[in-house]
Structures are given as structure tokens and as C-alpha cells.
Design a protein around this motif. Structure first.
Motif, short mmCIF file in Angstrom:
data_model
loop_
_atom_site.label_atom_id
_atom_site.label_comp_id
_atom_site.label_asym_id
_atom_site.label_seq_id
_atom_site.Cartn_x
_atom_site.Cartn_y
_atom_site.Cartn_z
N MET A 42 18.01 -36.55 -17.68
CA MET A 42 19.34 -37.15 -17.53
C MET A 42 19.74 -37.12 -16.06
N TYR A 43 20.03 -38.29 -15.52
CA TYR A 43 20.51 -38.36 -14.15
C TYR A 43 22.03 -38.23 -14.12
N LEU A 44 22.53 -37.39 -13.21
CA LEU A 44 23.96 -37.28 -12.97
C LEU A 44 24.23 -37.60 -11.51
N LEU A 45 25.38 -38.19 -11.25
CA LEU A 45 25.78 -38.48 -9.88
C LEU A 45 26.56 -37.30 -9.33
N ASN A 46 26.07 -36.71 -8.24
CA ASN A 46 26.78 -35.63 -7.57
C ASN A 46 27.92 -36.24 -6.76
N ILE A 47 29.14 -35.92 -7.11
CA ILE A 47 30.28 -36.58 -6.47
C ILE A 47 30.46 -36.14 -5.03
N ASN A 48 29.87 -35.02 -4.65
CA ASN A 48 30.00 -34.51 -3.28
C ASN A 48 28.98 -35.14 -2.33
N THR A 49 27.75 -35.33 -2.81
CA THR A 49 26.70 -35.90 -1.98
C THR A 49 26.52 -37.39 -2.20
N GLN A 50 27.10 -37.91 -3.32
CA GLN A 50 26.92 -39.30 -3.71
C GLN A 50 25.44 -39.63 -3.90
N GLN A 51 24.69 -38.65 -4.42
CA GLN A 51 23.27 -38.83 -4.73
C GLN A 51 23.03 -38.52 -6.21
N LEU A 52 22.04 -39.20 -6.77
CA LEU A 52 21.66 -38.92 -8.16
C LEU A 52 20.78 -37.68 -8.21
N GLU A 53 20.99 -36.87 -9.24
CA GLU A 53 20.16 -35.69 -9.46
C GLU A 53 19.62 -35.71 -10.88
N ASP A 54 18.33 -35.44 -11.02
CA ASP A 54 17.70 -35.38 -12.34
C ASP A 54 17.94 -33.98 -12.90
N ILE A 55 18.87 -33.88 -13.83
CA ILE A 55 19.34 -32.58 -14.33
C ILE A 55 18.64 -32.23 -15.64
N HIS A 56 18.12 -31.02 -15.72
CA HIS A 56 17.42 -30.57 -16.93
C HIS A 56 18.12 -29.40 -17.61
N GLU A 57 19.21 -28.93 -17.01
CA GLU A 57 19.98 -27.87 -17.67
C GLU A 57 21.43 -28.33 -17.76
N ARG A 58 22.19 -27.68 -18.64
CA ARG A 58 23.57 -28.11 -18.87
C ARG A 58 24.42 -27.92 -17.61
N ARG A 59 25.13 -28.97 -17.23
CA ARG A 59 26.10 -28.92 -16.14
C ARG A 59 27.39 -29.58 -16.65
N PRO A 60 28.54 -29.06 -16.27
CA PRO A 60 29.79 -29.73 -16.65
C PRO A 60 29.87 -31.09 -15.93
N TYR A 61 30.24 -32.13 -16.65
CA TYR A 61 30.33 -33.46 -16.04
C TYR A 61 31.38 -34.29 -16.76
N ALA A 62 31.87 -35.28 -16.04
CA ALA A 62 32.74 -36.31 -16.63
C ALA A 62 31.88 -37.54 -16.90
N ILE A 63 32.33 -38.36 -17.83
CA ILE A 63 31.56 -39.56 -18.17
C ILE A 63 32.52 -40.74 -18.23
N LEU A 64 32.06 -41.89 -17.77
CA LEU A 64 32.90 -43.09 -17.75
C LEU A 64 32.51 -44.01 -18.90
N SER A 65 33.49 -44.40 -19.69
CA SER A 65 33.32 -45.42 -20.72
C SER A 65 34.09 -46.65 -20.27
N HIS A 66 33.46 -47.80 -20.33
CA HIS A 66 34.13 -49.00 -19.82
C HIS A 66 33.48 -50.25 -20.40
N ALA A 67 34.18 -51.36 -20.33
CA ALA A 67 33.62 -52.67 -20.67
C ALA A 67 33.17 -53.34 -19.38
N TRP A 68 31.95 -53.80 -19.36
CA TRP A 68 31.42 -54.43 -18.15
C TRP A 68 32.17 -55.71 -17.84
N ARG A 69 32.41 -55.96 -16.56
CA ARG A 69 33.04 -57.19 -16.11
C ARG A 69 31.97 -58.22 -15.76
N VAL A 70 32.36 -59.48 -15.76
CA VAL A 70 31.46 -60.55 -15.32
C VAL A 70 31.07 -60.31 -13.87
N GLY A 71 29.79 -60.32 -13.58
CA GLY A 71 29.31 -60.12 -12.22
C GLY A 71 29.02 -58.69 -11.86
#
Length: 237
Positions: free
Chosen positions: A1-30
């Protein structure tokens, strides 16, 4: 599972539980996927990236260091990544510390909230039911309310029992037919996804195959569910 590190703005491949927020949204055109552009300057001007930035800011305010967002944490060019996301989505939303719903709708009261196309998506069902805490935001990112606070409104709109909205752990106690009824008239871009979006709701997995059609895929889902329950209401679906 990849998570975005909000401090480094880099993706990290996480293999252990980390607290995270998740975004649910409807995709826009484009709107585009950002997986391969994360960490570059050009990604900030791509359509829809403001959602990523706002989700990161809201996560920061909650004391979190990570977010999961489908537009940047899943490789759209990888069939393996798509399969993992489809099968694991319910669990990922279930384990999220908070879920942010970024609406396209302006803040104009509950009438606009009720008309949001987010509520018509098939994938919304698991994104709404799996997490304990869901926060709804308008187009300008002012807060509309929470799932708990709006449970009466949401129940009236969707037909989902208020108890299921307020207590995700009680969702499995509802009959198969009742849970199936919550999915009626929901939309997806691919017809098979109307079925795949239900897997987490019933705790089963299917091979992710496209081209078989919704009816055949639904029969496979029924067969998997029958293996796990003696609930006869499934034959009414």
C-alpha cells in the motif's frame, strides 16, 4: 500500500499500520492520475491536484503524516495495483483514521448536498460505510458536517439504515438483501465495477475481470457469498 507522506510529498510503500487520512471523491472531467509525477513541480498544476493539497492540509490539522488518495497512491498503469486497490479498498477505508469527502458542490445547504453525484457512485457505498469517521466538505473546502451528524439526512437520501452509518461494525448484521438494496441504481464507468464495489460489503473476493458483463459477475459474487452464510435473503436479490 502506497501512502503519500504529507511532509515530504513523496510516496512511501508502507507494510505496517500507520495512521492516515483517506480522500473519497468523484472524479472531475479532465482529472488525471499523478502516481508517476508525485514529488515533481509539474504535478501541482495538474487538474485535480488541489484536492491532494487540501487533503494533506486537513490531515496535518488532525496530526497525521500520511494520506491515501486514489489519484496519486495507485498506479493506473498497473493491473496488479488495480486489483490490489479493488480488493483492499473496503479494508483501507475501514482502517483510515479519518475519511475526507471532497465534494464538487458549493455550500448551499442540504438541498445541494442531497444532489451530489458522489452519493450515486457504486464505490461510494463502501467509502461511506467502512470508515468510522467521515467529514464532508463543500467545493470551497468549508465543512458541511460529519457522517454521524448527518446520518438522518444521509439515511433518508440513500435508504441506508442509520445504525449502519453510525456503527460500521454492525454492517454485517444486516441481511444480504438489505445490504444489496443499498447498492441499487448506483453508477460506475465499467458495469462489472457495480459488482466489485460490493465485495468488501460482504467480505468476499473475486478475480477482477472485465468484459464478462455485470450479470455474470454478479452470479459469481452470489456464489461466493453463499459459501459464507446461510442467509436465505440472498435469493431475493
Amino acid at each position: 500500500m502506497y501512502l503519500l507522506n504529507i511532509n515530504t510529498q513523496q510516496l512511501e510503500d508502507i507494510h505496517e499500520r500507520r495512521p492516515y487520512a483517506i480522500l473519497s471523491h468523484a472524479w472531475r472531467v479532465g482529472e488525471t492520475h499523478h502516481f508517476h509525477e508525485i514529488g515533481t513541480e509539474s504535478v501541482r498544476i495538474q487538474p485535480g491536484y488541489e484536492k491532494v493539497e487540501m487533503c494533506c492540509e486537513l490531515a496535518r490539522q488532525d496530526g497525521l503524516d500520511y494520506v491515501w488518495i486514489d489519484t496519486c497512491c495507485a498506479d493506473a498503469n498497473s493491473s496488479a495495483a488495480h486489483t490490489e486497490r479493488t480488493i483492499s479498498a473496503y479494508t483501507w477505508y475501514q482502517q483510515a483514521q479519518t475519511t475526507v469527502d471532497g465534494s464538487e458542490d458549493p455550500r448551499e445547504g442540504y438541498s445541494t448536498f442531497r444532489r451530489s453525484r458522489w452519493f450515486k457512485r457504486a464505490w461510494t457505498l463502501q467509502e461511506l460505510l467502512a470508515p468510522k469517521h467521515v467529514f464532508f466538505f463543500a467545493k470551497d473546502w468549508t465543512m458541511i458536517g460529519t457522517k454521524a451528524g448527518l446520518s438522518n439526512v444521509i439515511s433518508g437520501m440513500t435508504g441506508i439504515h442509520k445504525d449502519a452509518l453510525e456503527h460500521p461494525e454492525r454492517v454485517p448484521s444486516f441481511s444480504i438483501a438489505t445490504r444489496m438494496s443499498w447498492a441499487k441504481e448506483r453508477t460506475t464507468s465499467k458495469e462489472e465495477d457495480r459488482v466489485y464495489a460490493l465485495m468488501g460489503l460482504f467480505g468476499v473476493n473475486l478475480p477482477i475481470l472485465y468484459g464478462e458483463g455485470e450479470t455474470r459477475t454478479f452470479l459469481k459474487l452470489q456464489n461466493e457469498i453463499i459459501k459464507t452464510t446461510d442467509d436465505q435473503s440472498i435469493f431475493a436479490c
